[in-house]
Enzyme design. Sequence first.
Site, PDB file in Angstrom:
ATOM      1  N   ARG A   9      41.852  35.192  39.749  1.00 27.33           N
ATOM      2  CA  ARG A   9      40.424  34.920  39.658  1.00 27.33           C
ATOM      3  C   ARG A   9      39.896  35.367  38.301  1.00 27.33           C
ATOM      4  O   ARG A   9      40.646  35.872  37.480  1.00 27.33           O
ATOM      5  CB  ARG A   9      39.687  35.641  40.791  1.00 27.33           C
ATOM      6  CG  ARG A   9      40.280  37.011  41.110  1.00 27.33           C
ATOM      7  CD  ARG A   9      39.459  38.272  40.962  1.00 27.33           C
ATOM      8  NE  ARG A   9      38.328  38.264  40.127  1.00 27.33           N
ATOM      9  CZ  ARG A   9      38.270  38.930  38.950  1.00 27.33           C
ATOM     10  NH1 ARG A   9      39.328  39.559  38.498  1.00 27.33           N
ATOM     11  NH2 ARG A   9      37.159  38.944  38.259  1.00 27.33           N
ATOM     12  N   GLY A  10      38.647  35.054  38.042  1.00 25.84           N
ATOM     13  CA  GLY A  10      38.078  35.383  36.734  1.00 25.84           C
ATOM     14  C   GLY A  10      38.075  34.137  35.871  1.00 25.84           C
ATOM     15  O   GLY A  10      39.099  33.458  35.759  1.00 25.84           O
ATOM     16  N   ALA A  11      36.941  33.819  35.278  1.00 24.22           N
ATOM     17  CA  ALA A  11      36.788  32.544  34.589  1.00 24.22           C
ATOM     18  C   ALA A  11      37.935  32.212  33.618  1.00 24.22           C
ATOM     19  O   ALA A  11      38.624  31.202  33.780  1.00 24.22           O
ATOM     20  CB  ALA A  11      35.430  32.517  33.872  1.00 24.22           C
ATOM     21  N   ARG A  46      37.336  25.480  42.212  1.00 29.10           N
ATOM     22  CA  ARG A  46      36.114  26.307  42.128  1.00 29.10           C
ATOM     23  C   ARG A  46      35.173  25.656  41.118  1.00 29.10           C
ATOM     24  O   ARG A  46      35.612  25.260  40.043  1.00 29.10           O
ATOM     25  CB  ARG A  46      36.439  27.745  41.710  1.00 29.10           C
ATOM     26  CG  ARG A  46      37.347  28.473  42.687  1.00 29.10           C
ATOM     27  CD  ARG A  46      37.525  29.935  42.310  1.00 29.10           C
ATOM     28  NE  ARG A  46      36.322  30.722  42.600  1.00 29.10           N
ATOM     29  CZ  ARG A  46      36.137  31.977  42.183  1.00 29.10           C
ATOM     30  NH1 ARG A  46      37.053  32.566  41.429  1.00 29.10           N
ATOM     31  NH2 ARG A  46      35.032  32.638  42.498  1.00 29.10           N
ATOM     32  N   GLN A  71      35.402  43.082  43.966  1.00 27.79           N
ATOM     33  CA  GLN A  71      36.148  43.088  42.707  1.00 27.79           C
ATOM     34  C   GLN A  71      35.930  44.385  41.925  1.00 27.79           C
ATOM     35  O   GLN A  71      36.801  44.842  41.196  1.00 27.79           O
ATOM     36  CB  GLN A  71      35.730  41.897  41.825  1.00 27.79           C
ATOM     37  CG  GLN A  71      36.146  40.529  42.312  1.00 27.79           C
ATOM     38  CD  GLN A  71      35.084  39.837  43.152  1.00 27.79           C
ATOM     39  OE1 GLN A  71      34.289  40.504  43.830  1.00 27.79           O
ATOM     40  NE2 GLN A  71      35.060  38.509  43.145  1.00 27.79           N
ATOM     41  N   ASP A  99      30.676  33.343  33.845  1.00 24.00           N
ATOM     42  CA  ASP A  99      31.478  32.204  34.303  1.00 24.00           C
ATOM     43  C   ASP A  99      31.033  30.912  33.653  1.00 24.00           C
ATOM     44  O   ASP A  99      31.814  29.989  33.473  1.00 24.00           O
ATOM     45  CB  ASP A  99      31.409  32.106  35.832  1.00 24.00           C
ATOM     46  CG  ASP A  99      32.155  33.263  36.460  1.00 24.00           C
ATOM     47  OD1 ASP A  99      31.589  34.369  36.538  1.00 24.00           O
ATOM     48  OD2 ASP A  99      33.342  33.069  36.830  1.00 24.00           O
ATOM     49  N   ASN A 148      27.034  34.436  36.578  1.00 24.90           N
ATOM     50  CA  ASN A 148      28.051  35.460  36.732  1.00 24.90           C
ATOM     51  C   ASN A 148      28.029  35.924  38.180  1.00 24.90           C
ATOM     52  O   ASN A 148      27.231  35.454  38.988  1.00 24.90           O
ATOM     53  CB  ASN A 148      27.802  36.630  35.759  1.00 24.90           C
ATOM     54  CG  ASN A 148      29.008  37.542  35.640  1.00 24.90           C
ATOM     55  OD1 ASN A 148      30.115  37.087  35.352  1.00 24.90           O
ATOM     56  ND2 ASN A 148      28.797  38.823  35.881  1.00 24.90           N
ATOM     57  N   LYS A 149      28.953  36.831  38.510  1.00 24.30           N
ATOM     58  CA  LYS A 149      29.068  37.296  39.877  1.00 24.30           C
ATOM     59  C   LYS A 149      27.729  37.641  40.520  1.00 24.30           C
ATOM     60  O   LYS A 149      26.864  38.229  39.860  1.00 24.30           O
ATOM     61  CB  LYS A 149      29.980  38.531  39.905  1.00 24.30           C
ATOM     62  CG  LYS A 149      30.305  39.087  41.248  1.00 24.30           C
ATOM     63  CD  LYS A 149      30.817  38.047  42.239  1.00 24.30           C
ATOM     64  CE  LYS A 149      31.965  37.276  41.696  1.00 24.30           C
ATOM     65  NZ  LYS A 149      32.253  36.028  42.399  1.00 24.30           N
TER      66      LYS A 149
HETATM   67  C1  LIG Z   1      35.766  37.383  32.439  1.00 23.66           C
HETATM   68  S1  LIG Z   1      34.854  36.379  33.438  1.00 23.66           S
HETATM   69  C2  LIG Z   1      35.099  37.079  35.009  1.00 23.66           C
HETATM   70  C3  LIG Z   1      34.029  36.667  35.951  1.00 23.66           C
HETATM   71  O1  LIG Z   1      34.595  35.960  37.057  1.00 23.66           O
HETATM   72  C4  LIG Z   1      34.293  36.687  38.217  1.00 23.66           C
HETATM   73  O2  LIG Z   1      34.137  35.918  39.356  1.00 23.66           O
HETATM   74  P1  LIG Z   1      35.374  35.771  40.419  1.00 23.66           P
HETATM   75  O3  LIG Z   1      35.907  37.147  40.652  1.00 23.66           O
HETATM   76  O4  LIG Z   1      34.709  35.156  41.631  1.00 23.66           O
HETATM   77  O5  LIG Z   1      36.343  34.838  39.747  1.00 23.66           O
HETATM   78  C5  LIG Z   1      32.999  37.372  37.875  1.00 23.66           C
HETATM   79  O6  LIG Z   1      31.926  36.458  37.851  1.00 23.66           O
HETATM   80  C6  LIG Z   1      33.335  37.866  36.498  1.00 23.66           C
HETATM   81  O7  LIG Z   1      32.284  38.280  35.726  1.00 23.66           O
END
Ligand SMILES: CSC[C@H]1O[C@H](OP(=O)(O)O)[C@H](O)[C@@H]1O
Length: 344
Positions: free
Chosen positions: A45-47, A87, A194, A235, A245-246
Site C-alpha cells: 500500500r502507499g501511493a 484502487r 497504518q 495520494d 491523503n489518508k
Molecule cells: C507516500 S504516500 C502514502 C499514502 O498512502 C496511504 O494510504 P494507504 O495506506 O491506504 O495506501 C496514506 O494516504 C499515505 O499518506
Amino acid sequence: MIRTVYLEKDEVVILDQTRLPLEVAYARLDTPEKVAQAIKLLMVRGAPLIGVTAAFGLAMAVDKFTGSKEELVPYFKKVKELLASTRPTAVNLFWALNRMEEVFNSSLDEDLKQIKDKLKQTAEEMYAEDIKINQAIGENGSKLLLRDSRIMTICNAGALATCGFGTALGVIRAGFAENKVRKVWACETRPVLQGSRLTVWELMQDGIPVTLITDNMAGYVMSRGEVDAVIVGADRIAANGDTANKIGTYSLAVLARHHNIPFYVAAPLSTIDFSIESGRQIPIEERDKDEVRKIRDVYITVPEADVFNPAFDVTPAELINGIITEKGIISPPYKENLKILKGK
Ligand SMILES: CSC[C@H]1O[C@H](OP(=O)(O)O)[C@H](O)[C@@H]1O
C-alpha cells in the site's frame, strides 16, 4: 533500507504489510490477479509503492506470456485495466501503468524478448527513481525543520509506502540524521492502523523516537504545545494544491491551523494531477465496512451496524503551508507555483 517490493525470477515479491508489526513476512505473487488482490487488500500500500508494484505486476505478466505479439497487445491492455481497477485515489498507480504502456507501445516493432526486457527494466527504473526522489524530498523538507522538532504525522508515508525511504517519513528520516527531530507523534490511523502498525514499527527500526497516540488525541497534544510541525503524505494533489491523503488528514490540518502549527505535505511531483482543477474532483475510495466494524476479525460494534468508510479525505490548499517535493518546496499560490515547478 526495507525492501518493500521486488521482482524475482517470475514472481513479484512483496513485504506483506497486513502481517506487520508482529510478523515480517514476504508474499510471492505469480499472477497479475494475485498482485491486484494484494493491492486491494493493502498487503502492499502507499501511493508510490502501489504504482511500482503494479508496474512489476504488469512486467511479470508480460514476461510469462507465451502467445504471439499480436495476441500480446489485448493481453497487455487487459492486465493494465485489472491493475488500474484496484484502487481509485492514488494517482501514482495510473501514472506508473501509463508509463509502462508508453514503453510497451514504443517497443512493438521489436521482438518479444526485447519488449519483455524493456518492461522489466522500466519497472526497476521506477523503483530506483522512487528512492532517489524520496531522498531529495527528505533533503528539501529537512531545511524546514528547526532543531529538536516534534513532528506529528498520520498513516504511513514512509519506506512502507514507497520503495524504501519515504515521503513524509523521508523528511523525518533526513531531519533526524541532522539532529533536527526530537520525536514523532504517530497517529494510529483508524481503521487500518497504518500509524500504530507500520509507522511506529518503521521508525523504531531506525531508532527514531516515536510516540503513538490515538487519532482523537491529536488536538490535545497540539494544545499542550508539543507539536512543532505536521508532515503528511499524499495520494493525489489537484492543480490548485488541494490534497487527498489518508482519512483524518483534513482534521489534522484544521487543528494545526487553529494552533498555528505549520502543516506540510510531502510528495513526489508525480502525485500532482494537473488534469483536475480542485480536490472536489479527486475520487475517494470507499472500503469494506468490516474494516471499521472489526479489528483483527473481532467485532467492536454491532455486526449489522451501518458504516461509512472513506479511505481518504481532501485537505484544502489554504490549510497547507507548503508542499515538499523533490524539486523544492512549493508555497501558495499553488496553482501557479505547481505549474512552474513541474515545468522546471
Ligand atoms: C507516500 S504516500 C502514502 C499514502 O498512502 C496511504 O494510504 P494507504 O495506506 O491506504 O495506501 C496514506 O494516504 C499515505 O499518506
